[in-house]
Design an enzyme around this catalytic site. Sequence first.
Site, mmCIF file in Angstrom:
data_model
loop_
_atom_site.group_PDB
_atom_site.id
_atom_site.type_symbol
_atom_site.label_atom_id
_atom_site.label_comp_id
_atom_site.label_asym_id
_atom_site.label_seq_id
_atom_site.Cartn_x
_atom_site.Cartn_y
_atom_site.Cartn_z
ATOM 1 N N THR A 100 -11.583 -10.349 -1.858
ATOM 2 C CA THR A 100 -11.877 -11.698 -2.367
ATOM 3 C C THR A 100 -10.713 -12.199 -3.228
ATOM 4 O O THR A 100 -10.595 -13.396 -3.470
ATOM 5 C CB THR A 100 -13.181 -11.706 -3.212
ATOM 6 O OG1 THR A 100 -13.155 -10.601 -4.135
ATOM 7 C CG2 THR A 100 -14.424 -11.579 -2.347
ATOM 8 N N GLU A 101 -9.866 -11.281 -3.693
ATOM 9 C CA GLU A 101 -8.696 -11.656 -4.517
ATOM 10 C C GLU A 101 -7.467 -11.971 -3.664
ATOM 11 O O GLU A 101 -6.512 -12.587 -4.156
ATOM 12 C CB GLU A 101 -8.351 -10.529 -5.493
ATOM 13 C CG GLU A 101 -9.314 -10.394 -6.666
ATOM 14 C CD GLU A 101 -10.685 -9.846 -6.266
ATOM 15 O OE1 GLU A 101 -10.754 -9.001 -5.351
ATOM 16 O OE2 GLU A 101 -11.701 -10.297 -6.844
ATOM 17 N N HIS A 125 2.193 -6.127 7.846
ATOM 18 C CA HIS A 125 0.775 -6.297 8.195
ATOM 19 C C HIS A 125 0.549 -6.012 9.685
ATOM 20 O O HIS A 125 -0.469 -5.435 10.058
ATOM 21 C CB HIS A 125 0.292 -7.706 7.842
ATOM 22 C CG HIS A 125 0.307 -7.971 6.363
ATOM 23 N ND1 HIS A 125 -0.179 -7.052 5.455
ATOM 24 C CD2 HIS A 125 0.755 -9.025 5.628
ATOM 25 C CE1 HIS A 125 -0.030 -7.544 4.225
ATOM 26 N NE2 HIS A 125 0.542 -8.730 4.302
ATOM 27 N N LEU A 159 -18.035 6.423 16.442
ATOM 28 C CA LEU A 159 -17.626 6.034 15.082
ATOM 29 C C LEU A 159 -18.250 4.688 14.684
ATOM 30 O O LEU A 159 -18.261 3.744 15.478
ATOM 31 C CB LEU A 159 -16.096 5.912 15.025
ATOM 32 C CG LEU A 159 -15.529 5.559 13.650
ATOM 33 C CD1 LEU A 159 -15.528 6.789 12.737
ATOM 34 C CD2 LEU A 159 -14.108 4.995 13.748
ATOM 35 N N TRP A 165 -6.983 -14.076 -1.478
ATOM 36 C CA TRP A 165 -6.746 -15.526 -1.249
ATOM 37 C C TRP A 165 -5.649 -16.052 -2.162
ATOM 38 O O TRP A 165 -5.118 -17.129 -1.945
ATOM 39 C CB TRP A 165 -8.033 -16.336 -1.472
ATOM 40 C CG TRP A 165 -9.153 -15.997 -0.541
ATOM 41 C CD1 TRP A 165 -10.286 -15.289 -0.844
ATOM 42 C CD2 TRP A 165 -9.262 -16.341 0.848
ATOM 43 N NE1 TRP A 165 -11.082 -15.162 0.264
ATOM 44 C CE2 TRP A 165 -10.491 -15.802 1.318
ATOM 45 C CE3 TRP A 165 -8.452 -17.041 1.759
ATOM 46 C CZ2 TRP A 165 -10.919 -15.940 2.633
ATOM 47 C CZ3 TRP A 165 -8.885 -17.183 3.066
ATOM 48 C CH2 TRP A 165 -10.102 -16.640 3.486
ATOM 49 N N TRP A 170 6.231 -1.388 2.897
ATOM 50 C CA TRP A 170 6.728 -0.791 4.155
ATOM 51 C C TRP A 170 7.728 -1.748 4.793
ATOM 52 O O TRP A 170 8.799 -1.342 5.256
ATOM 53 C CB TRP A 170 5.543 -0.528 5.084
ATOM 54 C CG TRP A 170 5.869 0.138 6.381
ATOM 55 C CD1 TRP A 170 5.827 1.485 6.641
ATOM 56 C CD2 TRP A 170 6.248 -0.501 7.616
ATOM 57 N NE1 TRP A 170 6.168 1.720 7.954
ATOM 58 C CE2 TRP A 170 6.431 0.518 8.568
ATOM 59 C CE3 TRP A 170 6.448 -1.821 7.999
ATOM 60 C CZ2 TRP A 170 6.800 0.262 9.891
ATOM 61 C CZ3 TRP A 170 6.824 -2.083 9.312
ATOM 62 C CH2 TRP A 170 7.004 -1.055 10.249
ATOM 63 N N LEU A 205 -9.158 0.668 -8.056
ATOM 64 C CA LEU A 205 -10.158 0.348 -7.030
ATOM 65 C C LEU A 205 -9.979 -1.052 -6.458
ATOM 66 O O LEU A 205 -10.468 -1.344 -5.368
ATOM 67 C CB LEU A 205 -11.565 0.462 -7.614
ATOM 68 C CG LEU A 205 -12.150 1.868 -7.675
ATOM 69 C CD1 LEU A 205 -13.558 1.820 -8.238
ATOM 70 C CD2 LEU A 205 -12.165 2.502 -6.292
ATOM 71 N N ASP A 265 -3.227 0.253 1.753
ATOM 72 C CA ASP A 265 -2.304 -0.496 0.904
ATOM 73 C C ASP A 265 -0.863 -0.089 1.215
ATOM 74 O O ASP A 265 -0.604 1.036 1.635
ATOM 75 C CB ASP A 265 -2.646 -0.206 -0.568
ATOM 76 C CG ASP A 265 -2.089 -1.259 -1.512
ATOM 77 O OD1 ASP A 265 -1.585 -2.294 -1.024
ATOM 78 O OD2 ASP A 265 -2.161 -1.044 -2.733
ATOM 79 N N GLY A 266 0.052 -1.024 0.991
ATOM 80 C CA GLY A 266 1.482 -0.707 1.115
ATOM 81 C C GLY A 266 2.168 -1.344 2.314
ATOM 82 O O GLY A 266 3.333 -1.040 2.589
ATOM 83 N N ASN A 267 1.481 -2.244 3.006
ATOM 84 C CA ASN A 267 2.109 -2.926 4.155
ATOM 85 C C ASN A 267 3.357 -3.694 3.727
ATOM 86 O O ASN A 267 4.377 -3.678 4.411
ATOM 87 C CB ASN A 267 1.145 -3.938 4.787
ATOM 88 C CG ASN A 267 -0.039 -3.278 5.455
ATOM 89 O OD1 ASN A 267 -0.060 -2.057 5.622
ATOM 90 N ND2 ASN A 267 -1.026 -4.076 5.849
ATOM 91 N N GLY A 268 3.244 -4.397 2.596
ATOM 92 C CA GLY A 268 4.352 -5.221 2.116
ATOM 93 C C GLY A 268 5.570 -4.371 1.787
ATOM 94 O O GLY A 268 6.702 -4.688 2.167
HETATM 95 C C1 IPE Z 1 -6.430 -4.095 -2.182
HETATM 96 O O1 IPE Z 1 -5.041 -4.133 -2.099
HETATM 97 C C2 IPE Z 1 -7.036 -4.959 -1.108
HETATM 98 C C3 IPE Z 1 -6.841 -4.506 0.269
HETATM 99 C C4 IPE Z 1 -6.258 -3.399 0.641
HETATM 100 C C5 IPE Z 1 -7.389 -5.384 1.255
HETATM 101 P P1 IPE Z 1 -4.174 -5.144 -2.959
HETATM 102 O O2 IPE Z 1 -2.759 -4.809 -2.636
HETATM 103 O O3 IPE Z 1 -4.621 -6.530 -2.728
HETATM 104 O O4 IPE Z 1 -4.551 -4.732 -4.439
HETATM 105 P P2 IPE Z 1 -3.785 -4.928 -5.814
HETATM 106 O O5 IPE Z 1 -3.449 -6.399 -5.919
HETATM 107 O O6 IPE Z 1 -2.553 -4.099 -5.751
HETATM 108 O O7 IPE Z 1 -4.745 -4.455 -6.832
HETATM 109 C C1 IPE Z 2 -2.259 -3.994 2.110
HETATM 110 O O1 IPE Z 2 -0.895 -4.127 1.970
HETATM 111 C C2 IPE Z 2 -2.853 -5.041 3.025
HETATM 112 C C3 IPE Z 2 -3.618 -6.079 2.335
HETATM 113 C C4 IPE Z 2 -3.908 -6.134 1.062
HETATM 114 C C5 IPE Z 2 -4.124 -7.156 3.153
HETATM 115 P P1 IPE Z 2 -0.236 -5.055 0.856
HETATM 116 O O2 IPE Z 2 0.059 -6.390 1.473
HETATM 117 O O3 IPE Z 2 -1.057 -5.096 -0.355
HETATM 118 O O4 IPE Z 2 1.121 -4.272 0.615
HETATM 119 P P2 IPE Z 2 1.896 -4.117 -0.767
HETATM 120 O O5 IPE Z 2 0.921 -3.588 -1.749
HETATM 121 O O6 IPE Z 2 2.397 -5.475 -1.139
HETATM 122 O O7 IPE Z 2 2.996 -3.153 -0.458
HETATM 123 MG MG MG Z 3 -1.072 -4.017 -2.059
#
Ligand code: IPE
Ligand code: IPE
Ligand code: MG
Length: 239
Positions: free
Chosen positions: A64-65, A35, A129, A67, A23, A193, A18-21
């Site tokens: 699944t969320e 991403h 792996l 989308w 970053w 989670l 998590d955290g690509n956005g």
């Molecule tokens: C969880 O991250 C899903 C993946 C890492 C693929 P999200 O960024 O979608 O989760 P929420 O919305 O913060 O719970």
């Molecule tokens: C996780 O990074 C990647 C996916 C859920 C696909 P996010 O896109 O959720 O990044 P944030 O949470 O917005 O920083």
């Molecule tokens: Mg996220």
Amino acid sequence: MAEDMNRKGPEHVAIILDGNGRWAKKRHLPRTAGHAAGSANVEKICRDAWDLGIKYLTLYAFSTENWKRPDSEVKALMSLLGRYLDDCMAKCNKNNMKVTIIGDRTGLSDNLQDQIRRLEEMSRDNTGLHLMIALNYGGRDDIRRAVVEIAEEVKKGALDPEEITEDTISERLDTAGVPDPDLMIRTSGEMRLSNYLIWQLSYSEFYFTDVLWPDFSKKDLAEAIDYYKNRDRRFGGVK
Ligand code: IPE
Ligand code: IPE
Ligand code: MG
């Protein structure tokens, strides 16, 4: 105290990357650049995981969320996934890596489904792996699909409801045959989670770090493993 500790490293690690956005935002870049950086980090972390003694690595790539995100972001993610799977096909045998996909693949494009079939087929006998990528994955959906399967078997008379055990369910989840994760890591500071492996994580150790996924390094993974080694896993018993 020391003899109560795990000492042994985790065999199966599940990561919520998590955290690509965020970053990307920090760098005034579009979310899709985050991403792309996150996807580049996956290959690196697979190598690091194997070096650090991990046998199974499960990565949450698309829920699944997810989308619900803007069309343009979903498209960019699917196209990065396609590229990642191509890359994996080119390298998995050289790296002796076995790759399987968990999640409802029927919700993915025909092209992705075809790539998944080919990648799983060509890497099935590799003994390094075992990477599991969670794609269109939801823990509740995983359980729902298992329940549908069980209900159909009961309807046909092939399964007696009295004989349904926890294993009956585990064996019908996408992770069938793979031991439950010992350690779950979530990057970016969120402590939830988000519908990841809700059945399989029931006795896993949890590790949260503020590090954003594209920055998550071998050192960070080693720190999570050290944390795990110092946990006392009791599984409800007394030690
Ligand atoms: C969880 O991250 C899903 C993946 C890492 C693929 P999200 O960024 O979608 O989760 P929420 O919305 O913060 O719970
Ligand atoms: C996780 O990074 C990647 C996916 C859920 C696909 P996010 O896109 O959720 O990044 P944030 O949470 O917005 O920083
Ligand atoms: Mg996220």
